[in-house]
Design a protein around this motif. Structure first.
Motif, PDB file in Angstrom:
ATOM      1  N   GLU A  56      -0.115  -7.889  12.275  1.00 35.51           N
ATOM      2  CA  GLU A  56       0.065  -8.975  11.254  1.00 35.51           C
ATOM      3  C   GLU A  56      -0.252 -10.193  11.768  1.00 35.51           C
ATOM      4  OE1 GLU A  56       0.324  -8.734   8.031  1.00 35.51           O
ATOM      5  OE2 GLU A  56       0.512  -6.694   7.865  1.00 35.51           O
ATOM      6  N   ARG A  59      -3.901 -10.798  11.684  1.00 36.90           N
ATOM      7  CA  ARG A  59      -4.290 -11.138  10.323  1.00 36.90           C
ATOM      8  C   ARG A  59      -4.037 -12.646  10.148  1.00 36.90           C
ATOM      9  NH1 ARG A  59      -1.940  -5.738   9.297  1.00 36.90           N
ATOM     10  NH2 ARG A  59      -3.848  -4.077   9.544  1.00 36.90           N
ATOM     11  N   PHE A  60      -2.810 -12.805  10.523  1.00 42.88           N
ATOM     12  CA  PHE A  60      -2.461 -14.320  10.296  1.00 42.88           C
ATOM     13  C   PHE A  60      -3.493 -15.387  10.884  1.00 42.88           C
ATOM     14  CE2 PHE A  60       0.297 -17.685  11.457  1.00 42.88           C
ATOM     15  CZ  PHE A  60       0.477 -18.431  10.216  1.00 42.88           C
ATOM     16  N   ARG A  63      -6.636 -15.495   8.828  1.00 42.28           N
ATOM     17  CA  ARG A  63      -6.656 -16.090   7.588  1.00 42.28           C
ATOM     18  C   ARG A  63      -6.323 -17.811   7.959  1.00 42.28           C
ATOM     19  NH1 ARG A  63      -3.037 -12.200   6.563  1.00 42.28           N
ATOM     20  NH2 ARG A  63      -1.172 -13.459   6.185  1.00 42.28           N
ATOM     21  N   VAL A  64      -5.643 -18.115   8.763  1.00 39.73           N
ATOM     22  CA  VAL A  64      -5.372 -19.623   9.289  1.00 39.73           C
ATOM     23  C   VAL A  64      -6.643 -20.358   9.517  1.00 39.73           C
ATOM     24  CG1 VAL A  64      -4.503 -21.032  10.784  1.00 39.73           C
ATOM     25  CG2 VAL A  64      -3.031 -19.324  10.009  1.00 39.73           C
ATOM     26  N   GLY A 191       3.145 -20.179  14.524  1.00 41.89           N
ATOM     27  CA  GLY A 191       3.564 -18.675  14.134  1.00 41.89           C
ATOM     28  C   GLY A 191       4.752 -18.577  14.871  1.00 41.89           C
ATOM     29  N   VAL A 247       4.564 -14.127   7.482  1.00 43.16           N
ATOM     30  CA  VAL A 247       3.100 -14.062   7.737  1.00 43.16           C
ATOM     31  C   VAL A 247       2.518 -13.093   6.811  1.00 43.16           C
ATOM     32  CG1 VAL A 247       3.332 -14.973  10.064  1.00 43.16           C
ATOM     33  CG2 VAL A 247       3.189 -12.479   9.843  1.00 43.16           C
ATOM     34  N   TRP A 250       1.490 -15.410   3.885  1.00 42.51           N
ATOM     35  CA  TRP A 250       0.862 -16.476   3.868  1.00 42.51           C
ATOM     36  C   TRP A 250      -0.723 -16.267   3.686  1.00 42.51           C
ATOM     37  CZ3 TRP A 250      -3.391 -19.263   5.683  1.00 42.51           C
ATOM     38  CH2 TRP A 250      -3.122 -20.767   5.812  1.00 42.51           C
ATOM     39  N   PRO A 252      -2.398 -14.200   1.507  1.00 41.68           N
ATOM     40  CA  PRO A 252      -2.847 -12.785   1.679  1.00 41.68           C
ATOM     41  C   PRO A 252      -4.210 -12.711   1.156  1.00 41.68           C
ATOM     42  CG  PRO A 252      -1.273 -12.655   0.181  1.00 41.68           C
ATOM     43  CD  PRO A 252      -1.218 -13.917   0.834  1.00 41.68           C
ATOM     44  N   THR A 258       0.755  -5.605   0.758  1.00 38.16           N
ATOM     45  CA  THR A 258       1.593  -6.284   1.852  1.00 38.16           C
ATOM     46  C   THR A 258       2.558  -5.016   2.446  1.00 38.16           C
ATOM     47  OG1 THR A 258       2.970  -7.136   0.014  1.00 38.16           O
ATOM     48  CG2 THR A 258       1.428  -8.572   1.242  1.00 38.16           C
ATOM     49  N   GLY A 268       5.287 -18.216   9.599  1.00 40.59           N
ATOM     50  CA  GLY A 268       4.153 -18.996   9.997  1.00 40.59           C
ATOM     51  C   GLY A 268       3.776 -19.884   8.926  1.00 40.59           C
TER      52      GLY A 268
END
Length: 275
Positions: A56, A59-60, A63-64, A191, A247, A250, A252, A258, A268
């Motif tokens: 995860e 993945r965060f 996306r960030v 994070g 996270v 955030w 998604p 999820t 995060g």
């Protein structure tokens, strides 16, 4: 004024567990040793969700970086990059915005050597050996200055690294140093694992890591920071929606997917420096 301590170089000892190699094990990698695998197994007894949390967290990151690229950011400093895996910062950034420049930072010379071999694949990507506890050395590093123009907006990524700084004033000082060094329009992403949901597990892991010497050269907190503590690290920054959240929630890619999110105790967010 925050005083940053002098950092002694880390040595290589495969008999001592190393955070980067334990993370590699959780991610299914092969760059780990028996001591790392034993420490990881003990950690899993306390928190079997750790591999899912690592995924995860990755993945965060994805996306960030995509969000920041969409905001026009073309310069990234990834502090505490660890061992390379799939979906590294420069791959995400340069796929979203060709020409993006990325500097990775790590204080472990073995990690840096490995990362240089695998990540410095373009002229817009570099790996430097420096410690987040001396941010002024990171910012003044000649290689960073070759690629990153601090007179233009930059994104500083502090993803799951401030967890390893036990002193609240030092952690805040690190963030403040980066915040003050960048121009308006820059972003800082943080994070951080937190103790709110699983205080027994996080306390047990802190004790385990201390006993095993997992983070060589670092001291450890008896308990992780809370979500409220992490929110305070964004002081002086405008927090990007949806704020500091667990996270999986955030931004998604698929809000309805999820699965297992309630078992993730990492939060995060992104802070933007305004004029």
């Amino acid at each position: 004024m925050t005083t940053f301590s002098r950092i002694e170089p880390l040595g290589f000892d495969p008999t001592i567990p190393n955070a980067a190699r334990v993370y590699d094990y959780f991610m299914g990698g092969k760059d780990n040793f028996a001591a790392d695998r034993e420490a990881a197994r003990k950690a899993l007894e306390l928190a079997p969700e750790l591999p899912m949390m690592c995924r995860e967290g990755r993945r965060f990151l994805d996306r960030v970086v995509r969000h920041l690229a969409a905001q026009g950011i073309r310069q990234f400093v990834d502090v505490g990059c660890g061992l390379p895996t799939q979906g590294n910062t420069h791959e995400i950034a340069q796929a979203a915005a060709p020409g993006s420049r990325v500097v990775y930072v790590d204080n472990d010379p073995v990690v840096v050597a490995h990362a240089r071999a695998l990540l410095e694949t373009t002229e817009n990507t570099a790996v430097i050996n420096a410690d987040m506890r001396t941010p002024e050395q990171i910012l003044g590093h000649p290689r960073l200055k070759e690629l990153i123009d601090l007179d233009r907006p930059v994104a500083v990524l502090l993803l799951f690294m401030l967890d390893r700084i036990p002193e609240d004033d030092l952690a805040a000082g690190i963030v403040r140093c980066f915040r003050d060094a960048v121009v308006p329009g820059s972003h800082l992403a943080i994070g951080h694992s937190v103790s709110d949901l699983r205080p027994e597990a996080t306390a047990g892991l802190a004790d385990l890591f201390q006993t095993n010497g997992m983070i060589s050269g670092h001291r450890h907190r008896a308990q992780q920071r809370t979500k409220a503590d992490v929110e305070r690290l964004f002081e002086g920054l405008s927090i990007v929606e949806p704020g500091v959240v667990y996270v999986p929630f955030w931004r998604p890619d698929h809000p309805g997917e999820t699965t297992g999110a309630t078992r993730i105790w990492t939060v995060g967010g992104i802070g933007r420096k305004d004029g």
